[in-house]
Design a protein around this motif. Structure first.
Motif, short mmCIF file in Angstrom:
data_model
loop_
_atom_site.label_atom_id
_atom_site.label_comp_id
_atom_site.label_asym_id
_atom_site.label_seq_id
_atom_site.Cartn_x
_atom_site.Cartn_y
_atom_site.Cartn_z
N GLY A 169 0.81 -1.22 0.00
CA GLY A 169 0.00 0.00 0.00
C GLY A 169 0.84 1.26 0.00
N GLN A 170 2.16 1.10 -0.08
CA GLN A 170 3.09 2.23 -0.15
C GLN A 170 4.17 1.88 -1.18
OE1 GLN A 170 4.24 3.97 3.86
NE2 GLN A 170 3.90 1.84 4.36
N HIS A 171 4.80 2.90 -1.70
CA HIS A 171 5.97 2.64 -2.54
C HIS A 171 7.00 3.74 -2.36
CE1 HIS A 171 3.54 5.13 -5.29
NE2 HIS A 171 4.69 5.48 -5.84
N PHE A 172 8.25 3.34 -2.61
CA PHE A 172 9.37 4.27 -2.47
C PHE A 172 9.42 5.23 -3.65
CE2 PHE A 172 10.92 0.59 0.02
CZ PHE A 172 11.16 1.24 1.22
N VAL A 173 9.81 6.46 -3.37
CA VAL A 173 10.06 7.47 -4.39
C VAL A 173 11.36 8.19 -4.04
CG1 VAL A 173 7.63 7.86 -5.01
CG2 VAL A 173 8.68 9.24 -3.21
N ALA A 174 11.99 8.74 -5.04
CA ALA A 174 13.20 9.54 -4.82
C ALA A 174 12.87 10.99 -5.12
CB ALA A 174 14.33 9.06 -5.73
N ARG A 175 13.17 11.83 -4.17
CA ARG A 175 13.03 13.28 -4.35
C ARG A 175 14.44 13.82 -4.54
NH1 ARG A 175 7.80 13.58 -3.28
NH2 ARG A 175 6.91 12.43 -1.56
N LEU A 176 14.62 14.66 -5.53
CA LEU A 176 15.95 15.13 -5.91
C LEU A 176 16.14 16.59 -5.52
CD1 LEU A 176 15.97 13.57 -9.49
CD2 LEU A 176 16.80 12.55 -7.36
N ARG A 177 17.34 16.90 -5.06
CA ARG A 177 17.69 18.27 -4.70
C ARG A 177 19.09 18.56 -5.22
NH1 ARG A 177 20.78 20.78 -0.89
NH2 ARG A 177 21.37 18.85 0.17
N LEU A 178 19.24 19.71 -5.87
CA LEU A 178 20.56 20.12 -6.34
C LEU A 178 21.45 20.46 -5.15
CD1 LEU A 178 19.62 22.52 -9.28
CD2 LEU A 178 20.83 20.33 -9.47
N TRP A 179 22.73 20.11 -5.26
CA TRP A 179 23.70 20.51 -4.24
C TRP A 179 23.89 22.02 -4.28
CZ3 TRP A 179 24.47 16.72 -1.11
CH2 TRP A 179 24.63 15.41 -1.56
N THR A 180 24.11 22.62 -3.13
CA THR A 180 24.54 24.02 -3.12
C THR A 180 25.99 24.03 -3.60
OG1 THR A 180 25.40 23.94 -0.86
CG2 THR A 180 23.05 24.52 -1.13
N ASP A 181 26.52 25.18 -3.93
CA ASP A 181 27.92 25.27 -4.35
C ASP A 181 28.86 24.77 -3.26
OD1 ASP A 181 27.15 26.28 -6.80
OD2 ASP A 181 27.51 28.37 -6.25
N ASP A 182 28.58 25.15 -2.00
CA ASP A 182 29.41 24.70 -0.88
C ASP A 182 29.35 23.18 -0.72
OD1 ASP A 182 30.23 27.27 -0.33
OD2 ASP A 182 28.76 27.59 1.28
N GLU A 183 28.17 22.61 -0.84
CA GLU A 183 28.02 21.16 -0.73
C GLU A 183 28.75 20.45 -1.86
OE1 GLU A 183 23.68 20.48 1.36
OE2 GLU A 183 23.74 21.10 -0.75
N ALA A 184 28.66 20.98 -3.06
CA ALA A 184 29.33 20.36 -4.21
C ALA A 184 30.85 20.34 -4.00
CB ALA A 184 28.97 21.09 -5.50
N ARG A 185 31.40 21.45 -3.51
CA ARG A 185 32.84 21.51 -3.23
C ARG A 185 33.22 20.52 -2.13
NH1 ARG A 185 32.00 26.85 -4.59
NH2 ARG A 185 31.50 27.50 -2.47
N ALA A 186 32.42 20.47 -1.08
CA ALA A 186 32.70 19.56 0.03
C ALA A 186 32.60 18.11 -0.41
CB ALA A 186 31.74 19.82 1.19
N LEU A 187 31.65 17.80 -1.26
CA LEU A 187 31.50 16.43 -1.75
C LEU A 187 32.69 16.04 -2.64
CD1 LEU A 187 29.67 13.95 -1.77
CD2 LEU A 187 28.50 14.90 -3.74
N GLN A 188 33.15 16.96 -3.47
CA GLN A 188 34.33 16.68 -4.29
C GLN A 188 35.54 16.40 -3.42
OE1 GLN A 188 34.54 20.07 -6.91
NE2 GLN A 188 33.70 18.89 -8.61
N ALA A 189 35.73 17.21 -2.38
CA ALA A 189 36.86 17.01 -1.48
C ALA A 189 36.73 15.68 -0.73
CB ALA A 189 36.95 18.17 -0.48
N GLN A 190 35.52 15.36 -0.34
CA GLN A 190 35.24 14.11 0.38
C GLN A 190 35.56 12.91 -0.52
OE1 GLN A 190 31.42 14.13 2.47
NE2 GLN A 190 30.96 12.21 1.44
N GLN A 191 35.20 12.97 -1.78
CA GLN A 191 35.46 11.85 -2.70
C GLN A 191 36.93 11.75 -3.06
OE1 GLN A 191 32.65 12.86 -5.79
NE2 GLN A 191 31.06 11.63 -4.88
N ALA A 192 37.64 12.88 -3.04
CA ALA A 192 39.08 12.86 -3.37
C ALA A 192 39.90 12.29 -2.21
CB ALA A 192 39.56 14.27 -3.71
N GLY A 193 39.39 12.47 -0.99
CA GLY A 193 40.15 12.07 0.19
C GLY A 193 39.87 10.70 0.58
#
Length: 122
Positions: A98-122
């Motif tokens: 009686g329920q199903h999963f959905v994905a809601r999408l949100r763009l990264w902020t510029d700060d989040e995008a930079r932090a995520l890049q650094a996180q993936q590089a490290g």
């Protein structure tokens, strides 16, 4: 730590019920256009993963995967997994609940995008 995939309380509650019923489970972000791209939940061994599948994160203690191509496509977005009423018409484990999963999408902020890049590089 920036998480590429997060889940609502409602999604976590359904995940826990599915874990109780099926044991080890995992998510796979299906491919598709528009409403055809949905998070699907499988019991371990029900669907094989291959070297082109990557883990985006974990929700409710359950791994969340996508193909490399889908992962690249979603690179600039955070996925919030939620549940909505009704069956999704998929092969996902919650079908019939009686329920199903959905994905809601949100763009990264510029700060989040930079932090995520650094996180993936490290």
């Amino acid at each position: 730590m920036i998480e590429r995939v997060i889940a609502t309380e409602a999604a976590c509650a359904l995940i826990e019920r599915l874990r109780q019923q099926h044991g080890k489970i995992f998510f796979y972000q299906s491919h598709g256009c528009c409403e055809g791209s949905v998070p699907m939940c499988f019991a371990e061994g029900e669907m094989g993963l291959n070297s082109e599948d990557v883990q985006l994160g974990a929700i409710g203690g359950v791994p969340f995967y996508a193909s490399r191509g889908q992962s690249d496509y979603l690179q600039g977005l955070q996925l919030t997994i939620d549940v909505v009423p009704g069956d999704g018409g998929t092969f996902s484990l919650e079908e019939g609940s009686g329920q199903h999963f959905v994905a809601r999408l949100r763009l990264w902020t510029d700060d989040e995008a930079r932090a995520l890049q650094a996180q993936q590089a490290g």
